[in-house]
Write an enzyme that holds these catalytic residues in place. Structure first.
Site, PDB file in Angstrom:
ATOM      1  N   TYR A 124     -41.984  32.056 -76.006  1.00 21.50           N
ATOM      2  CA  TYR A 124     -43.340  31.633 -75.746  1.00 21.50           C
ATOM      3  C   TYR A 124     -44.044  30.722 -76.790  1.00 21.50           C
ATOM      4  O   TYR A 124     -44.745  29.585 -76.200  1.00 21.50           O
ATOM      5  CB  TYR A 124     -44.137  32.925 -75.263  1.00 21.50           C
ATOM      6  CG  TYR A 124     -45.495  32.483 -74.927  1.00 21.50           C
ATOM      7  CD1 TYR A 124     -45.876  32.063 -73.661  1.00 21.50           C
ATOM      8  CD2 TYR A 124     -46.828  32.680 -75.529  1.00 21.50           C
ATOM      9  CE1 TYR A 124     -47.107  31.912 -73.260  1.00 21.50           C
ATOM     10  CE2 TYR A 124     -47.910  32.429 -75.232  1.00 21.50           C
ATOM     11  CZ  TYR A 124     -48.195  31.938 -74.270  1.00 21.50           C
ATOM     12  OH  TYR A 124     -49.641  31.531 -73.718  1.00 21.50           O
ATOM     13  N   SER A 127     -52.007  26.884 -76.233  1.00 19.36           N
ATOM     14  CA  SER A 127     -52.428  28.069 -76.602  1.00 19.36           C
ATOM     15  C   SER A 127     -52.789  27.732 -78.038  1.00 19.36           C
ATOM     16  O   SER A 127     -52.340  26.829 -78.677  1.00 19.36           O
ATOM     17  CB  SER A 127     -51.160  28.944 -76.407  1.00 19.36           C
ATOM     18  OG  SER A 127     -51.507  30.222 -77.203  1.00 19.36           O
TER      19      SER A 127
END
Length: 270
Positions: free
Chosen positions: A157, A144
């Protein structure tokens, strides 16, 4: 290297996609079938993959229902597919737990860490070891843009995606240094038009994509897959603006981004 990847496609081997039932994983399955791969789609419930069987009748799609948030399930996936001619694995399964670290549910976080980190680690190791035998194959791990900076308000996360990126870069460097033809490429997307926000807010919020530099999931799947097949780089970012954003993480003071991320993530939680 490009020729090698074209040969891989022409062999019509098998590709594994985790988190295949929807979103980016589903889009990757569609693209791989179009390219002539046989596909193993893995998710807790793979019923949605039935509609893909008509995309290309000359290739196969197998469905495996597994919750990969346990080490045993990740190892079971390898056992169930080890006799297939697997030439590509896409570790796409993952999710996030939004909120301040002192307030988030520990059980959910541990489940997320098992899926985002442990599962990806196990599958990467087992299949790279398998690929090394014939000196061919490619792993694509989904990181990401969050991999590049800490994320207050969404800390676990962001940290899990940092692990994905750093592990992948290290492994791919080892492979290149050993003259192996096996590769591990980490793909780092920004916000995609999926139901990701619905999951991290327990179904309370849907993203207003007009506010973000978001990209259609099918478009991203096609672009990132084509690039990941050809590149010798450790990781890839799609889009000039997104590349500039990650570059700015290195050039501007970290405190600036930490404040921005904190405000953004805590606002999403409300």
């Amino acid at each position: 290297m490009i020729q090698a990847q074209e040969n891989m496609i022409n062999e019509k081997g098998w590709a594994i996609v985790t988190g295949a039932s929807k979103g980016l994983g589903f889009a990757y399955c569609k693209e791989l079938l179009k390219k002539g791969f046989n596909v193993v789609g893995v998710a807790r419930n793979t019923d949605t993959l039935d509609e893909l069987k008509t995309i290309n009748p000359n290739v196969e799609i197998k469905k495996i229902n597994l919750d990969l948030s346990s080490n045993e399930s990740a190892m079971k996936l390898f056992e169930l597919t080890k006799d297939l001619n697997i030439t590509l694995v896409i570790n796409n399964a993952g999710y996030g737990v939004l909120g301040k670290f002192t307030e988030t549910d520990l059980e959910k976080e541990l489940n997320m860490i098992n899926l985002n980190i442990n599962c990806l680690h196990i599958i990467s190791k087992l299949f790279i070891q398998k690929f090394q035998i014939n000196n061919k194959g490619r792993i694509i791990n989904i990181g990401s843009i969050a991999s590049f900076i800490p994320g207050p308000g969404f800390s676990s996360y962001y940290a899990s995606k940092a692990y994905v990126l750093n592990l992948g870069v290290a492994i791919n460097t080892e492979l290149k240094k050993s003259k192996s033809k096996v590769r591990l490429v980490t793909v780092c997307p920004v916000l995609l038009k999926t139901d990701f926000l619905l999951r991290i807010t327990d179904g309370k919020k849907k993203a207003n994509y007009s506010k973000f530099n978001s990209i259609d999931t099918n478009v991203f799947a096609k672009k990132s897959l084509n690039k990941a097949f050809k590149t010798n780089k450790n990781y890839i970012i799609i889009g000039k603006i997104n590349k500039l954003v990650t570059l700015s993480f290195k050039l501007l003071p970290q405190k600036y981004f930490l404040n921005k991320i904190y405000k953004f993530q805590t606002k999403r939680k409300k």
